[in-house]
Design a protein around this motif. Sequence first.
Motif, short mmCIF file in Angstrom:
data_model
loop_
_atom_site.label_atom_id
_atom_site.label_comp_id
_atom_site.label_asym_id
_atom_site.label_seq_id
_atom_site.Cartn_x
_atom_site.Cartn_y
_atom_site.Cartn_z
N GLN A 185 -14.91 4.48 36.78
CA GLN A 185 -13.18 3.86 36.72
C GLN A 185 -12.85 3.73 38.32
O GLN A 185 -12.73 5.38 39.04
CB GLN A 185 -12.94 4.16 35.01
N ARG A 203 -12.72 -1.38 37.30
CA ARG A 203 -14.39 -0.84 37.48
C ARG A 203 -15.34 -1.39 37.84
O ARG A 203 -14.74 -2.85 38.03
CB ARG A 203 -14.64 -0.84 35.70
N ASP A 208 -10.28 7.33 39.72
CA ASP A 208 -9.51 7.65 37.84
C ASP A 208 -9.62 8.68 37.61
O ASP A 208 -11.13 8.73 37.18
CB ASP A 208 -9.41 6.13 36.97
N TYR A 224 -3.11 -1.24 39.79
CA TYR A 224 -3.84 -0.85 37.85
C TYR A 224 -5.51 -0.32 37.70
O TYR A 224 -5.27 0.41 38.66
CB TYR A 224 -3.95 -2.31 37.69
N ASP A 225 -5.65 -0.39 36.66
CA ASP A 225 -6.94 -0.48 36.55
C ASP A 225 -8.44 -1.02 36.78
O ASP A 225 -8.02 -2.40 36.55
CB ASP A 225 -7.07 0.25 35.23
N THR A 279 -8.36 -4.58 35.54
CA THR A 279 -9.28 -4.40 34.08
C THR A 279 -7.65 -4.59 33.62
O THR A 279 -7.88 -4.21 31.67
CB THR A 279 -9.80 -3.33 33.54
N SER A 280 -6.86 -4.15 34.29
CA SER A 280 -5.16 -3.76 33.67
C SER A 280 -4.30 -4.50 34.14
O SER A 280 -4.58 -5.37 35.59
CB SER A 280 -4.80 -2.78 33.70
N ASP A 286 -8.06 10.59 35.34
CA ASP A 286 -7.28 10.53 33.88
C ASP A 286 -8.25 11.33 32.75
O ASP A 286 -7.17 12.92 32.84
CB ASP A 286 -6.58 9.58 33.36
N VAL A 298 -8.60 3.18 40.94
CA VAL A 298 -7.24 2.73 40.83
C VAL A 298 -7.31 1.66 42.25
O VAL A 298 -7.20 1.96 42.68
CB VAL A 298 -6.09 3.78 40.76
#
Length: 499
Positions: free
Chosen positions: A186, A114, A207, A111-112, A160-161, A209, A188
């Motif tokens: 950010q 922070r 992260d 999941y994401d 955050t997810s 992306d 993972v």
Amino acid sequence: MTTPPPPARRQSGRPGTVLPGNRTRGEGEPPARPAAPATSEHGHSHGHAHGHAHGHGPASPASRHLRTVIAAVLVPFAAAVLAGLVALWPGGAPGHGDSGSAGIGFDRPTYDARVTTVRAVDCADVDVRTSPAPGQSPDPGAGTPAAGGGTCRKATVEVTSGPGTGRTFTHIVTPRATRTLTAGQQVVVAHAENAPRDLQYSVIDVDRDLPLTLLAGIFAAVVVLVGRLRGVLALVGLAVSFAVLTVFILPAILQGSDPLVVAVVGGSAIMLTSLYLCHGLSARTSVAVLGTLASLLLIGVLGSVFIDWAGLTGDTDDQTGLVHGLYPDIEIRGLLLAGVIIGSLGVLDDVTVTQTSAVWELKEADPAAGWRRLYGAAMRIGRDHIASVVNTLVLAYAGAALPLLLLFTIAQSSVASVAGSELVAEEIVRTLIGSIGLVASVPVTTLLAAFVVSADRGTRTADTGRNRVSGRRGRRRKTNRTGGPDTPGRRPGPRTAAP
């Protein structure tokens, strides 16, 4: 003797125009037809115009006979590839239980998250042994905190997810960790549902992306900007290649199919789709396909012989050992050979397409050239290509094995011992087999292209050139009033009075 008047300026479409022979066309008399040029001049003009238009336009379609011959070879091959895809199509990777997890850590849900805060703490105040940084071995001390206390970084991370959105946990970064965290970054995180609550989430990576997406967008824009429609088709072919790799090749190998057979079938599907999609359904592309197929066959044979002869197992790193431990039915040696074939496929496409295009363009520039002359000229181009491609392959494999080479350098091992170790020998065999296939693809593809384009043009000239030849031979040369042939671009002089 009277002085002849100066020749009148020719004007078309007006009454009173002076014609050859000092004859004046009267009012309402139709204009005279211009004399046809001589046969030689007509042939030169026609040939030049035809050659210019043909050389700068699209490639002419192949003759029906040539299309039949090529189809007789490629259609059964394409049908065999399609049958192989159907027969080997995977139904799902083995070893996955009801929970959908193989238990190796790579397939945990991610999941994401922070990083909210990062602050420096004394490593003696936190037990770094219970939560080492990802990918970092515990500090050498074996029962004590980090030597000398040291300064660690304590990061607070917010999910955050996913189902745990809003949860926070602490992540400790040791002084010797290669990856550092900053506030607002950010990341993972992986979720282990069966672990204690405080240890369910852990940072596994950053992260990427945004930078990767931006870089992919720049790449696509450059390809489309320079390649235009061909660039768009190349991107579609790239997507198809990636889809075949992830949807068919990898799952089929995990399903227990022979990696070599899967690589041959999947690589052939990629080759057929990419080449015809990017370069069109033409005889030129078909020749490149045949050259690539012949080179892949050579690579497969050499790979099977020398991998077995050298006693290479393919089990040379932790990832391969882990795959073999989880899926014992996978033939690791076949996996090594499959990697050689797939790795050589992309460069093979480049070489075969380049050589085929070179032969076709040389034929367009010199339609009278025979296959021997075309082959010699194209091989001069191919030799330069061979030198650059071989160097590229060697440097690519050396770059991939650079950490390994550094370890051997630190150990001060001799060249013979380094080359004889399975880790390096595997890369040597992979490089040399791929290079042999690439080098062999140049003369094979060039010779095949020279034969095809020469036979095609000869057949088409015999079929379609008769009318043009007979038409030129049947045209009579016009003569002037004195019985001699007219010279194009020259007017008969005015008549002079007798003295």
